[in-house]
Design a protein around this motif. Sequence first.
Motif, mmCIF file in Angstrom:
data_model
loop_
_atom_site.group_PDB
_atom_site.id
_atom_site.type_symbol
_atom_site.label_atom_id
_atom_site.label_comp_id
_atom_site.label_asym_id
_atom_site.label_seq_id
_atom_site.Cartn_x
_atom_site.Cartn_y
_atom_site.Cartn_z
ATOM 1 N N ARG A 232 17.363 -23.322 -9.104
ATOM 2 C CA ARG A 232 17.038 -22.116 -10.060
ATOM 3 C C ARG A 232 16.935 -20.894 -9.043
ATOM 4 N NH1 ARG A 232 12.439 -25.460 -10.378
ATOM 5 N NH2 ARG A 232 10.643 -24.355 -9.406
ATOM 6 N N GLU A 233 16.939 -19.595 -9.885
ATOM 7 C CA GLU A 233 16.945 -18.383 -9.245
ATOM 8 C C GLU A 233 16.156 -17.271 -10.063
ATOM 9 O OE1 GLU A 233 20.943 -17.496 -8.258
ATOM 10 O OE2 GLU A 233 21.203 -16.541 -10.063
ATOM 11 N N LYS A 234 15.650 -16.351 -9.591
ATOM 12 C CA LYS A 234 14.998 -15.561 -10.233
ATOM 13 C C LYS A 234 15.090 -14.118 -9.391
ATOM 14 C CE LYS A 234 10.119 -16.499 -8.853
ATOM 15 N NZ LYS A 234 8.961 -17.127 -9.194
ATOM 16 N N PHE A 235 15.482 -13.071 -10.140
ATOM 17 C CA PHE A 235 15.316 -11.673 -9.435
ATOM 18 C C PHE A 235 14.131 -10.786 -9.926
ATOM 19 C CE2 PHE A 235 19.980 -12.836 -9.659
ATOM 20 C CZ PHE A 235 20.508 -12.103 -8.574
ATOM 21 N N ARG A 236 13.736 -10.138 -9.087
ATOM 22 C CA ARG A 236 12.384 -9.323 -9.058
ATOM 23 C C ARG A 236 12.762 -7.736 -8.429
ATOM 24 N NH1 ARG A 236 8.606 -13.691 -6.089
ATOM 25 N NH2 ARG A 236 9.214 -12.869 -4.165
ATOM 26 N N ILE A 237 12.103 -6.946 -8.839
ATOM 27 C CA ILE A 237 11.793 -5.635 -8.061
ATOM 28 C C ILE A 237 10.485 -5.727 -7.692
ATOM 29 C CG2 ILE A 237 11.735 -3.259 -8.031
ATOM 30 C CD1 ILE A 237 14.145 -3.195 -10.172
ATOM 31 N N ARG A 238 10.110 -5.378 -6.263
ATOM 32 C CA ARG A 238 8.666 -5.496 -5.950
ATOM 33 C C ARG A 238 8.254 -4.240 -5.158
ATOM 34 N NH1 ARG A 238 6.265 -11.114 -3.894
ATOM 35 N NH2 ARG A 238 6.198 -11.448 -6.171
ATOM 36 N N PHE A 239 7.149 -3.606 -5.080
ATOM 37 C CA PHE A 239 6.785 -2.958 -4.034
ATOM 38 C C PHE A 239 5.208 -3.447 -3.848
ATOM 39 C CE2 PHE A 239 6.570 -0.514 -8.105
ATOM 40 C CZ PHE A 239 5.249 -0.224 -8.161
ATOM 41 N N TYR A 240 4.656 -2.690 -2.843
ATOM 42 C CA TYR A 240 3.330 -2.907 -2.360
ATOM 43 C C TYR A 240 2.485 -1.697 -2.037
ATOM 44 C CZ TYR A 240 5.854 -7.130 -0.623
ATOM 45 O OH TYR A 240 6.730 -8.169 -0.664
ATOM 46 N N ASN A 241 1.132 -1.850 -2.540
ATOM 47 C CA ASN A 241 0.124 -0.937 -2.408
ATOM 48 C C ASN A 241 0.451 0.680 -3.134
ATOM 49 O OD1 ASN A 241 -1.544 -2.276 -1.031
ATOM 50 N ND2 ASN A 241 -0.534 -2.158 0.773
ATOM 51 N N ASP A 242 1.326 0.413 -3.953
ATOM 52 C CA ASP A 242 1.824 1.616 -4.998
ATOM 53 C C ASP A 242 2.522 2.756 -4.100
ATOM 54 O OD1 ASP A 242 0.614 0.835 -7.397
ATOM 55 O OD2 ASP A 242 -1.438 1.652 -6.482
ATOM 56 N N ASP A 243 3.260 1.933 -2.898
ATOM 57 C CA ASP A 243 4.235 2.644 -2.045
ATOM 58 C C ASP A 243 5.427 2.644 -2.593
ATOM 59 O OD1 ASP A 243 5.392 4.119 -0.066
ATOM 60 O OD2 ASP A 243 4.814 2.709 1.401
ATOM 61 N N TYR A 244 6.031 3.678 -3.130
ATOM 62 C CA TYR A 244 7.357 3.746 -3.710
ATOM 63 C C TYR A 244 8.429 4.051 -2.751
ATOM 64 C CZ TYR A 244 4.557 4.391 -7.866
ATOM 65 O OH TYR A 244 3.750 4.370 -8.942
ATOM 66 N N SER A 245 8.054 4.317 -1.428
ATOM 67 C CA SER A 245 9.037 4.528 -0.390
ATOM 68 C C SER A 245 9.787 3.329 0.069
ATOM 69 C CB SER A 245 8.435 5.272 0.647
ATOM 70 O OG SER A 245 7.417 4.472 1.552
ATOM 71 N N PHE A 246 9.062 2.213 -0.245
ATOM 72 C CA PHE A 246 9.692 0.896 0.341
ATOM 73 C C PHE A 246 9.582 -0.208 -0.751
ATOM 74 C CE2 PHE A 246 9.628 -3.030 2.692
ATOM 75 C CZ PHE A 246 11.082 -2.953 3.388
ATOM 76 N N ILE A 247 10.700 0.023 -1.627
ATOM 77 C CA ILE A 247 10.751 -0.918 -2.940
ATOM 78 C C ILE A 247 11.867 -1.923 -2.659
ATOM 79 C CG2 ILE A 247 11.038 -1.106 -5.580
ATOM 80 C CD1 ILE A 247 10.383 2.007 -5.556
ATOM 81 N N ARG A 248 11.853 -3.015 -3.240
ATOM 82 C CA ARG A 248 12.840 -4.276 -2.704
ATOM 83 C C ARG A 248 13.257 -4.938 -4.052
ATOM 84 N NH1 ARG A 248 14.345 -3.374 2.304
ATOM 85 N NH2 ARG A 248 14.840 -5.563 2.586
ATOM 86 N N LEU A 249 14.600 -5.013 -3.886
ATOM 87 C CA LEU A 249 15.068 -6.009 -5.120
ATOM 88 C C LEU A 249 15.305 -7.451 -4.497
ATOM 89 C CD1 LEU A 249 16.816 -6.497 -7.633
ATOM 90 C CD2 LEU A 249 19.088 -5.612 -6.502
ATOM 91 N N GLU A 250 14.960 -8.280 -4.999
ATOM 92 C CA GLU A 250 14.783 -9.502 -4.253
ATOM 93 C C GLU A 250 15.552 -10.712 -5.490
ATOM 94 O OE1 GLU A 250 10.668 -9.005 -1.773
ATOM 95 O OE2 GLU A 250 10.787 -10.104 -3.591
ATOM 96 N N LYS A 251 15.999 -11.735 -4.619
ATOM 97 C CA LYS A 251 16.481 -12.786 -5.401
ATOM 98 C C LYS A 251 15.805 -14.102 -4.728
ATOM 99 C CE LYS A 251 20.314 -15.284 -4.944
ATOM 100 N NZ LYS A 251 21.833 -15.628 -5.030
ATOM 101 N N LYS A 252 15.000 -14.834 -5.439
ATOM 102 C CA LYS A 252 14.430 -15.978 -4.841
ATOM 103 C C LYS A 252 14.981 -17.052 -5.728
ATOM 104 C CE LYS A 252 9.895 -18.145 -3.822
ATOM 105 N NZ LYS A 252 8.340 -17.833 -3.815
ATOM 106 N N SER A 253 15.630 -18.060 -4.567
ATOM 107 C CA SER A 253 16.213 -19.382 -4.786
ATOM 108 C C SER A 253 15.314 -20.398 -4.446
ATOM 109 C CB SER A 253 17.782 -19.419 -4.479
ATOM 110 O OG SER A 253 18.351 -18.388 -4.550
ATOM 111 N N LYS A 254 15.502 -21.731 -5.406
ATOM 112 C CA LYS A 254 14.917 -22.884 -4.911
ATOM 113 C C LYS A 254 15.721 -24.069 -5.103
ATOM 114 C CE LYS A 254 10.450 -24.972 -4.959
ATOM 115 N NZ LYS A 254 9.159 -24.827 -5.888
ATOM 116 N N ILE A 255 16.102 -24.768 -4.208
ATOM 117 C CA ILE A 255 16.871 -25.756 -4.165
ATOM 118 C C ILE A 255 16.046 -27.133 -3.604
ATOM 119 C CG2 ILE A 255 19.030 -26.776 -3.711
ATOM 120 C CD1 ILE A 255 20.085 -24.176 -3.375
ATOM 121 N N ASN A 256 16.116 -28.271 -4.276
ATOM 122 C CA ASN A 256 15.378 -29.461 -3.677
ATOM 123 C C ASN A 256 14.092 -29.201 -3.242
ATOM 124 O OD1 ASN A 256 17.713 -31.044 -4.330
ATOM 125 N ND2 ASN A 256 18.817 -30.459 -2.452
#
Length: 228
Positions: A67-91
């Motif tokens: 399975r996989e999931k997409f998300r957008i993530r940032f840290y400490n309310d810092d909008y200068s470094f936002i990431r689009l991420e895909k996390k996959s899980k297999i076995n």
Amino acid sequence: MSETKFRHEMKHYINMCDYVAISNRLRKIMHLDKNANSHREYKIRSLYFDNLRDKVLMEKINGINRREKFRIRFYNDDYSFIRLEKKSKINGLCNKVSEKISVDQCERLIKGDINFLNDSEKPLFVELYSKMKGDLLKPKTIVDYTREAYIYPVGNVRITFDKSIRTGINSTDLFNENLPTIGVVDSRCIVLEVKYDEFLPEIIQDIIQTNNRRATAISKYAASRIYG
């Protein structure tokens, strides 16, 4: 887009007494994450994607092996470094790929203006465009929490304590610092995550007592969907 190899990941619910004991021992041998504040924590906000049939949620609940999931993530309310991420899980092994994304691109995406994804030279952007068009994936809900993270170089170990997990329910108002949220996990519970490459050093095993604590299928996204 930088590929990373698949890693082991274990999650456990622990109580406050466990947290105090384990974290005190970890601090003696592990390095605190560089993004931590004076309270040894940092804030995380994520916007998760799902489709009209709640495919991501149901695959997690049903324990689908791939399975996989997409998300957008940032840290400490810092909008200068936002990431689009895909996390996959297999076995049972996890992999994460990510790309930097701007505030403007996030806002366009949330409003449904996604053509820029397909025009991008970033493979992850193009893949998300395909999933939003083909699987009707769309921004679903926001999850907030604070994290305390420790790093151990041998085995590339990362141990985190996730606290105060809250959801914006069905809100996608990602940059609203006053977004109303509600707790999704008992405030007395903390999520302990253990991630590592090929092996988990024995000294770490002893500290976190993984042999005496059963790993649990925990998902902050799934927990956030309890209200809808």
